[in-house]
Design a protein around this motif. Structure first.
Motif, PDB file in Angstrom:
ATOM      1  N   ALA A 268       0.945  -1.353   0.012  1.00  0.00           N
ATOM      2  CA  ALA A 268       0.002   0.020  -0.029  1.00  0.00           C
ATOM      3  C   ALA A 268       0.819   1.362   0.052  1.00  0.00           C
ATOM      4  CB  ALA A 268      -1.029   0.009   1.044  1.00  0.00           C
ATOM      5  N   GLU A 269       1.916   1.230   0.899  1.00  0.00           N
ATOM      6  CA  GLU A 269       2.828   2.483   0.819  1.00  0.00           C
ATOM      7  C   GLU A 269       3.469   2.512  -0.386  1.00  0.00           C
ATOM      8  OE1 GLU A 269       4.095   2.433   5.553  1.00  0.00           O
ATOM      9  OE2 GLU A 269       5.304   1.397   4.069  1.00  0.00           O
ATOM     10  N   ALA A 270       3.843   1.378  -1.164  1.00  0.00           N
ATOM     11  CA  ALA A 270       4.617   1.521  -2.480  1.00  0.00           C
ATOM     12  C   ALA A 270       3.742   1.982  -3.485  1.00  0.00           C
ATOM     13  CB  ALA A 270       5.323  -0.045  -2.967  1.00  0.00           C
ATOM     14  N   MET A 271       2.430   1.828  -3.426  1.00  0.00           N
ATOM     15  CA  MET A 271       1.634   2.374  -4.659  1.00  0.00           C
ATOM     16  C   MET A 271       1.796   3.875  -4.692  1.00  0.00           C
ATOM     17  SD  MET A 271       0.243  -0.090  -5.762  1.00  0.00           S
ATOM     18  CE  MET A 271       1.633  -1.057  -5.368  1.00  0.00           C
ATOM     19  N   GLN A 272       2.387   4.467  -3.880  1.00  0.00           N
ATOM     20  CA  GLN A 272       2.793   5.962  -4.228  1.00  0.00           C
ATOM     21  C   GLN A 272       3.869   6.037  -5.178  1.00  0.00           C
ATOM     22  OE1 GLN A 272       1.280   8.090  -2.131  1.00  0.00           O
ATOM     23  NE2 GLN A 272       0.118   6.199  -1.726  1.00  0.00           N
TER      24      GLN A 272
END
Length: 330
Positions: A268-272
């Protein structure tokens, strides 16, 4: 529905919410770049966003669970909230605003994608349970995505970054590390206290707790450049609405949905990383920035591949997750 199926759907839903938050976060880079191009001081760019965000949040808080629970939580543990907001809001955004004058908006957006691995690498320092282990598969995909970001950067800079660009890059890397740390520290604090706050209440609480620090930043900005021009105020208001409210609530919602699933939390953090692609399109359309060329396109392809790989990774059956208190959705 089996637990694995439920966790898979929850993880994929969190990724979708995180991607949507990335779209709204992208406006931060575009509008901050526009403000810097017009000569706006970086400290005003930083402070105005959060000073404007607070009054914008007030009328929507009844729909996000109300202000009272967040206010009670802050009064009960003021120093914990001040620490989390100082890390995840104040220092994070001051560094990002300072870097905005360095080059194209997607150069800053690309550098910020260090957050793809920063949250996972910091896990051993933050957790004392099974979450302290860095998921190897998730880390590998994160490194792949970061390699794509590096190719984009090299393609944009034609293989050379000047001194100002290196300083800006260091600022953005620091910002990209502090943002997930502040978020995770707050989630850990709420777990220890047993306080149940929605994503919207967490955003409101950190925005409110950070106000004294933002007034200090404003005083510094006033001393350096006087009052901000109205154009900078309006651009900051745009960032406050799109990134300070919509995107941040969506991001907190996504990470809160999977806070007990380490790989999915990292995903989820990497979707940035999608911010980089959004920033390229918006920068070309509204700021007259050049399209990437040469190896930069290969970098864009790796970023897209990384996003797809994270979605596949969290769709696989996993072991039973860590049991934590349930968190109400915003």
């Amino acid at each position: 529905m089996t637990r694995d199926v439920h966790d898979t759907r929850r993880a994929l839903a969190a990724i979708g919410v995180a991607l949507l938050s990335a779209l709204f976060f992208t406006l931060t880079y575009v509008l901050n770049r526009a403000s810097a191009s017009e000569g706006g001081h970086w400290a005003w760019t930083a402070a105005l966003r959060y000073l404007i965000t607070l009054p914008l949040l007030l009328p929507v808080m009844p729909m996000l669970g109300g202000m009272a629970p967040a206010w009670r939580a802050i009064r009960a543990h003021p120093w914990a909230w001040l620490r989390c907001s100082a890390i995840g809001f104040v220092v994070f955004y001051m560094l990002l605003a300072y870097a905005a004058a360095s080059g194209p908006s997607w150069l800053v957006a690309g550098s910020f994608q260090f957050t793809v691995v920063a949250g996972m690498l910091c896990a051993p320092l933050l957790y004392r349970d099974a979450r302290r282990k860095v998921p190897k598969a998730a880390l590998g995909v994160g490194v792949l995505t970061l390699a794509g970001v590096a190719l984009l950067q090299l393609g944009n800079a034609q293989g050379h970054l000047d001194r100002a660009a290196w300083i800006a890059l260091a600022c953005v890397l620091g910002s990209a590390t502090l943002y997930p740390i502040g978020n995770r520290l707050l989630l850990l604090h709420l777990e220890r206290t047993g306080e149940q706050l929605t994503a919207g209440q967490r955003v409101f609480g950190m925005t409110l707790a950070s106000q004294p620090l933002w007034w200090l930043v404003s005083a510094y900005a006033w001393q350096q450049s006087g009052a901000p021009p109205m154009s900078q105020v309006w651009l900051a208001a745009g960032v406050a609405l799109s990134a300070g409210i919509i995107a941040t609530i969506l991001f907190f919602q996504a990470t809160g949905m999977v806070r007990d699933l380490p790989a999915a939390l990292g995903a989820a953090e990497a979707m940035q990383a999608a911010e980089l692609l959004f920033a390229m399109v918006l920068g070309v359309m509204f700021l007259g920035e050049a399209w990437p060329h040469g190896i930069a396109w290969w970098g864009a392809g790796l970023v897209i591949a990384g996003i797809a790989a994270f979605a596949w990774l969290v769709s696989r059956p996993t072991r039973a997750p860590i049991v934590l208190p349930a968190e109400p959705h915003a």
